[in-house]
Design a protein around this motif. Sequence first.
Motif, mmCIF file in Angstrom:
data_model
loop_
_atom_site.group_PDB
_atom_site.id
_atom_site.type_symbol
_atom_site.label_atom_id
_atom_site.label_comp_id
_atom_site.label_asym_id
_atom_site.label_seq_id
_atom_site.Cartn_x
_atom_site.Cartn_y
_atom_site.Cartn_z
ATOM 1 N N LEU A 73 0.876 -1.182 0.000
ATOM 2 C CA LEU A 73 0.000 0.000 0.000
ATOM 3 C C LEU A 73 0.903 1.219 0.000
ATOM 4 O O LEU A 73 1.840 1.313 0.808
ATOM 5 N N VAL A 74 0.656 2.142 -0.917
ATOM 6 C CA VAL A 74 1.524 3.327 -1.047
ATOM 7 C C VAL A 74 0.697 4.609 -0.972
ATOM 8 O O VAL A 74 -0.376 4.711 -1.565
ATOM 9 N N TRP A 75 1.236 5.569 -0.203
ATOM 10 C CA TRP A 75 0.676 6.921 -0.139
ATOM 11 C C TRP A 75 1.752 7.865 -0.696
ATOM 12 O O TRP A 75 2.935 7.691 -0.390
ATOM 13 N N GLY A 76 1.370 8.844 -1.498
ATOM 14 C CA GLY A 76 2.380 9.813 -1.943
ATOM 15 C C GLY A 76 2.267 10.177 -3.411
ATOM 16 O O GLY A 76 1.255 9.913 -4.074
ATOM 17 N N LEU A 77 3.343 10.782 -3.953
ATOM 18 C CA LEU A 77 3.319 11.342 -5.309
ATOM 19 C C LEU A 77 3.288 10.286 -6.412
ATOM 20 O O LEU A 77 2.901 10.565 -7.537
ATOM 21 N N SER A 78 3.702 9.053 -6.100
ATOM 22 C CA SER A 78 3.793 8.042 -7.162
ATOM 23 C C SER A 78 2.462 7.357 -7.448
ATOM 24 O O SER A 78 2.362 6.563 -8.373
ATOM 25 N N VAL A 79 1.437 7.658 -6.622
ATOM 26 C CA VAL A 79 0.144 6.978 -6.824
ATOM 27 C C VAL A 79 -0.973 7.994 -7.096
ATOM 28 O O VAL A 79 -0.862 9.160 -6.734
ATOM 29 N N LYS A 80 -2.054 7.499 -7.739
ATOM 30 C CA LYS A 80 -3.164 8.402 -8.090
ATOM 31 C C LYS A 80 -4.101 8.621 -6.916
ATOM 32 O O LYS A 80 -4.692 9.680 -6.754
#
Length: 352
Positions: free
Chosen positions: A322-329
Amino acid sequence: MSGTLAKIAEIEAEMARTQKNKATAHHLGLLKALLAKLRRELIAPKGGGGGGPREGFDVAKTGDARVGFVGFPSVGKSTLLSNLAGVYSEVAAYEFTTLTTVPRVIRYKGAKIQLLDLPGIIEDAKDGKGRGCQVIAVARTCNLILIVLDVLKPLGHKKIIENELEGFGICLNSKPPNIGFKKKDKGGINLTATCPQSELDAEMVKSILAEYKIHNADVTFRSDATADDLIEVVEGNRVYIPCIYVLNKIDQISIEELDIIYKVPHLEKIWDYLKLVRIYTKPKGQLPDYTSPVVLPYSRTTVEDFCMKIHKNLIKEFKYALVWGLSVKHNPQKVGKAHTLEDEDVIQIVKK
């Protein structure tokens, strides 16, 4: 070593005497190839017998990146290093002589950056004496080089230091030549160019390769290349390192001049050039840990690279992240191991 140096001096003198024109281009190309081969002998002498005791110059690489400081002895490198390390240091300061180097490690924006004083490059290395070659070997492992210049004579020193480093296969602020090169067992020299070549023709390419005893190879020019470019690719021992120039001793110049120089922020510049990417971890059900990011080089920032940096077994147990930040929409977003992360993303790994 002296024989090699004498030959280098001889070839350099002949190149200086030779007028540059279409008629001499071929001859100069061959001289350049000879020069590159002799310089390689200085970097790695034939027989490779270890070269005697290392006098403390096998410096272990620690932290996330390594910055090497190069400059003439009188330029105040040590003071600059101590000041930087003093402000941001997280290890004890050591007294260090010019004989050995004790790395300082600073912490900046969560990353550990190793600072190294590289002594004696300028005076020793060119003549292959002293520990010049050992110091060069360490310089080649740096992620960034800081050239410290005396504000009163910056351009003269800059030229000498650049020539010295380039003579030992360190290319500053440049990219590898855009040339494809592949040796073969048979079939001769096969030459392809995707754009017109102003300096290199088939005959010259064959002559330069013959100098390296290469008679079968595929060569592709994707840009207008020089003899130096071709030699660089054939030698294959160049390292490409970004470089920042630092003007020191600025207390010797006027307030107006100082004001212009002062506008260049030091550590922020080092940070920009290192191109490090910080990834914060988030254990399940907890807040992200913003104090100690996992730091990756910008060329290797996939989720898989992140897992490998923590532990190689993590990728075997990996289910998704799970990713939060600039690389995800959208935050958070479920991603696989091929997903590319960006600076200051937050990640939570879900295991199988």
